[in-house]
Motif scaffolding. Structure first.
Motif, PDB file in Angstrom:
ATOM      1  N   GLY A   1     -11.767  15.016  -1.948  1.00 44.90           N
ATOM      2  CA  GLY A   1     -11.964  14.242  -0.738  1.00 44.90           C
ATOM      3  C   GLY A   1     -10.692  13.668  -0.137  1.00 44.90           C
ATOM      4  N   VAL A   2      -9.532  13.895  -0.770  1.00 37.59           N
ATOM      5  CA  VAL A   2      -8.258  13.399  -0.244  1.00 37.59           C
ATOM      6  C   VAL A   2      -7.666  14.439   0.694  1.00 37.59           C
ATOM      7  N   VAL A   3      -7.192  13.974   1.855  1.00 33.77           N
ATOM      8  CA  VAL A   3      -6.564  14.840   2.849  1.00 33.77           C
ATOM      9  C   VAL A   3      -5.156  14.315   3.096  1.00 33.77           C
ATOM     10  N   PHE A   4      -4.144  15.152   2.872  1.00 31.27           N
ATOM     11  CA  PHE A   4      -2.767  14.741   3.081  1.00 31.27           C
ATOM     12  C   PHE A   4      -2.329  15.116   4.495  1.00 31.27           C
ATOM     13  N   MET A   5      -1.804  14.140   5.221  1.00 31.39           N
ATOM     14  CA  MET A   5      -1.358  14.369   6.595  1.00 31.39           C
ATOM     15  C   MET A   5       0.153  14.390   6.723  1.00 31.39           C
ATOM     16  N   GLY A   6       0.870  14.081   5.655  1.00 37.88           N
ATOM     17  CA  GLY A   6       2.321  14.100   5.712  1.00 37.88           C
ATOM     18  C   GLY A   6       2.880  12.938   6.519  1.00 37.88           C
ATOM     19  N   SER A   7       4.082  13.139   7.034  1.00 35.31           N
ATOM     20  CA  SER A   7       4.762  12.115   7.821  1.00 35.31           C
ATOM     21  C   SER A   7       4.306  12.196   9.274  1.00 35.31           C
ATOM     22  N   LEU A   8       3.844  11.079   9.828  1.00 36.69           N
ATOM     23  CA  LEU A   8       3.346  11.033  11.196  1.00 36.69           C
ATOM     24  C   LEU A   8       4.254  10.175  12.065  1.00 36.69           C
ATOM     25  N   SER A   9       4.341  10.520  13.336  1.00 35.00           N
ATOM     26  CA  SER A   9       4.978   9.611  14.285  1.00 35.00           C
ATOM     27  C   SER A   9       4.156   8.337  14.365  1.00 35.00           C
ATOM     28  N   HIS A  10       4.763   7.285  14.884  1.00 37.87           N
ATOM     29  CA  HIS A  10       4.033   6.033  14.982  1.00 37.87           C
ATOM     30  C   HIS A  10       2.802   6.195  15.876  1.00 37.87           C
ATOM     31  N   ARG A  11       2.944   6.905  16.964  1.00 34.35           N
ATOM     32  CA  ARG A  11       1.814   7.118  17.882  1.00 34.35           C
ATOM     33  C   ARG A  11       0.680   7.854  17.186  1.00 34.35           C
ATOM     34  N   SER A  12       1.035   8.885  16.395  1.00 34.40           N
ATOM     35  CA  SER A  12      -0.002   9.642  15.681  1.00 34.40           C
ATOM     36  C   SER A  12      -0.675   8.796  14.616  1.00 34.40           C
ATOM     37  N   LEU A  13       0.112   7.950  13.944  1.00 32.26           N
ATOM     38  CA  LEU A  13      -0.461   7.084  12.932  1.00 32.26           C
ATOM     39  C   LEU A  13      -1.471   6.109  13.545  1.00 32.26           C
ATOM     40  N   ILE A  14      -1.120   5.549  14.686  1.00 33.32           N
ATOM     41  CA  ILE A  14      -2.051   4.631  15.347  1.00 33.32           C
ATOM     42  C   ILE A  14      -3.344   5.368  15.714  1.00 33.32           C
ATOM     43  N   ARG A  15      -3.241   6.618  16.158  1.00 36.27           N
ATOM     44  CA  ARG A  15      -4.447   7.397  16.464  1.00 36.27           C
ATOM     45  C   ARG A  15      -5.324   7.556  15.217  1.00 36.27           C
ATOM     46  N   GLN A  16      -4.680   7.829  14.073  1.00 37.49           N
ATOM     47  CA  GLN A  16      -5.437   7.969  12.838  1.00 37.49           C
ATOM     48  C   GLN A  16      -6.097   6.648  12.439  1.00 37.49           C
ATOM     49  N   MET A  17      -5.393   5.540  12.635  1.00 31.91           N
ATOM     50  CA  MET A  17      -5.969   4.226  12.344  1.00 31.91           C
ATOM     51  C   MET A  17      -7.219   3.981  13.192  1.00 31.91           C
ATOM     52  N   ARG A  18      -7.153   4.347  14.461  1.00 32.43           N
ATOM     53  CA  ARG A  18      -8.292   4.104  15.353  1.00 32.43           C
ATOM     54  C   ARG A  18      -9.525   4.888  14.911  1.00 32.43           C
ATOM     55  N   ARG A  19      -9.331   6.042  14.319  1.00 27.02           N
ATOM     56  CA  ARG A  19     -10.443   6.894  13.915  1.00 27.02           C
ATOM     57  C   ARG A  19     -11.061   6.468  12.590  1.00 27.02           C
ATOM     58  N   ALA A  20     -10.277   5.789  11.743  1.00 28.39           N
ATOM     59  CA  ALA A  20     -10.728   5.489  10.387  1.00 28.39           C
ATOM     60  C   ALA A  20     -11.691   4.311  10.341  1.00 28.39           C
ATOM     61  N   LEU A  21     -12.567   4.324   9.339  1.00 32.38           N
ATOM     62  CA  LEU A  21     -13.414   3.168   9.097  1.00 32.38           C
ATOM     63  C   LEU A  21     -12.560   1.951   8.763  1.00 32.38           C
ATOM     64  N   CYS A  22     -11.520   2.175   7.958  1.00 31.07           N
ATOM     65  CA  CYS A  22     -10.647   1.071   7.570  1.00 31.07           C
ATOM     66  C   CYS A  22      -9.356   1.623   7.000  1.00 31.07           C
ATOM     67  N   LEU A  23      -8.363   0.757   6.928  1.00 31.63           N
ATOM     68  CA  LEU A  23      -7.152   1.020   6.163  1.00 31.63           C
ATOM     69  C   LEU A  23      -7.466   0.643   4.724  1.00 31.63           C
ATOM     70  N   PHE A  24      -7.325   1.590   3.817  1.00 30.20           N
ATOM     71  CA  PHE A  24      -7.757   1.402   2.431  1.00 30.20           C
ATOM     72  C   PHE A  24      -6.535   1.143   1.564  1.00 30.20           C
ATOM     73  N   TYR A  25      -6.341  -0.136   1.191  1.00 29.51           N
ATOM     74  CA  TYR A  25      -5.105  -0.526   0.511  1.00 29.51           C
ATOM     75  C   TYR A  25      -5.367  -1.593  -0.558  1.00 29.51           C
ATOM     76  N   PRO A  26      -6.375  -1.390  -1.423  1.00 24.30           N
ATOM     77  CA  PRO A  26      -6.694  -2.422  -2.414  1.00 24.30           C
ATOM     78  C   PRO A  26      -5.851  -2.346  -3.684  1.00 24.30           C
ATOM     79  N   GLN A  27      -4.678  -1.723  -3.620  1.00 23.55           N
ATOM     80  CA  GLN A  27      -3.820  -1.621  -4.806  1.00 23.55           C
ATOM     81  C   GLN A  27      -3.348  -3.010  -5.236  1.00 23.55           C
ATOM     82  N   THR A  28      -3.075  -3.169  -6.521  1.00 24.51           N
ATOM     83  CA  THR A  28      -2.805  -4.492  -7.094  1.00 24.51           C
ATOM     84  C   THR A  28      -1.412  -4.628  -7.683  1.00 24.51           C
TER      85      THR A  28
END
Length: 307
Positions: A187-214
């Motif tokens: 279920g993991v999809v690697f997108m590589g290095s994105l421009s800032h504009r592309s990253l923001i587009r991906q953020m808008r599409r996602a349910l959430c930013l998943f960052y619960p690392q400790t």
């Protein structure tokens, strides 16, 4: 850094002296020059050094009458305990990027050895706002270098997917550091290095930013602030670094050691995503005013140099 410099360009003449650069050019953020050019430059009005406290000390010796600032974006390691006394003796002010960062730095250095410490947050663009992009309730996004807990995030995602098998995790890796993250779950999809504009587009599409690392403590966590600015919620471990300061909404903070809590949050958001907004203190216009006040307060101006 370039975003701040561009915002200050109408008030200050800014030159960036960069290690590894071998050409000279003019950019929207100011002049870009090799670091060797600093030796022959006329006396700068102000020197701002990025992260390298020993470079700041060296420049203080070379420019005894010039205000010197250390713009710190990291937590110093134990081998840097001497930096506080050295910076204090050299009359160098440290600029931290969050209140959490400043508190932890002062505690690390100790009251007797702490130099002057100021806080100016990292900036999010004034134009970042929510829009009508439809969100994929099954898509989570990790948008950081893999050394920032991606191995742990993979384990957390794999546990989530046992309960919610339609979930996917998109990984945007800036690509500046290779890191062993262990097995990659389904279920993991690697997108590589994105421009800032592309990253923001991906953020808008996602349910959430998943960052619960400790494990990896952020001094600010710009990607967290940017996600909230466009209305994307963040799943983040609350008791780590500046997370609780940058993501002030308690509903977005979890105990990253508790898989059941993470699962409950994702399930709830798939049905009804929370409404999140940007902290106005992080907007570029506010951050630029903070920098302007700082630079206007030094004895000399109008030229700022960055190393």
């Amino acid at each position: 850094m370039l975003r701040v410099a561009k915002a200050l360009g109408s008030r200050f003449a800014i030159t960036h002296y960069q290690n590894g650069r071998d050409d000279r050019r003019l950019s929207e953020a100011g002049e870009l020059r090799p670091i060797q050019d600093l030796d022959a430059a006329k006396e700068p009005a102000t020197l701002i050094v990025i992260n390298r406290w020993k470079v700041a000390i060296k420049l203080r010796r070379q420019h005894p009458d010039t205000p010197v600032f250390l713009w710190l974006h990291v937590y110093p390691g134990r081998h840097n305990r001497k930096m506080g006394a050295a910076l204090k003796a050299a009359d160098i002010t440290v600029i931290c990027v969050s209140n959490t960062h400043a508190r932890e730095l002062a505690a690390f250095l100790g009251a007797d050895n702490a130099p002057r410490i100021r806080v100016i947050c990292n900036p999010i663009d004034d134009a970042l706002r929510p829009d009508d992009t439809p969100r994929n309730r099954d898509r989570l996004l990790f948008a950081s270098s893999p050394h920032k807990g991606l191995g742990e995030v993979f384990e957390q995602f794999a546990t989530l997917r046992d309960a919610l098998p339609t979930l996917t995790l998109a990984v945007a890796d800036p690509g500046y550091l290779r890191w062993d993250t262990g097995p990659v779950p389904r279920g993991v999809v690697f997108m590589g290095s994105l421009s800032h504009r592309s990253l923001i587009r991906q953020m808008r599409r996602a349910l959430c930013l998943f960052y619960p690392q400790t494990t990896f403590a952020e001094t600010f966590g710009l990607v967290l602030a940017e996600a909230n600015a466009i209305g994307t919620p963040v799943v983040v471990h609350g008791e780590l670094g500046a997370n609780a300061e940058i993501v002030a909404d308690a509903d977005q903070r979890v105990d990253g050691h508790d898989p059941a809590q993470i699962l409950a949050r994702i399930r709830a958001w798939r049905d009804a995503p929370p409404q999140v907004t940007a902290n106005p203190a992080f907007r570029l216009s506010k951050v630029a005013r903070d920098w302007t006040r700082l630079l206007d307060s030094v004895p000399t101006r109008p030229q700022m140099s960055k190393v």
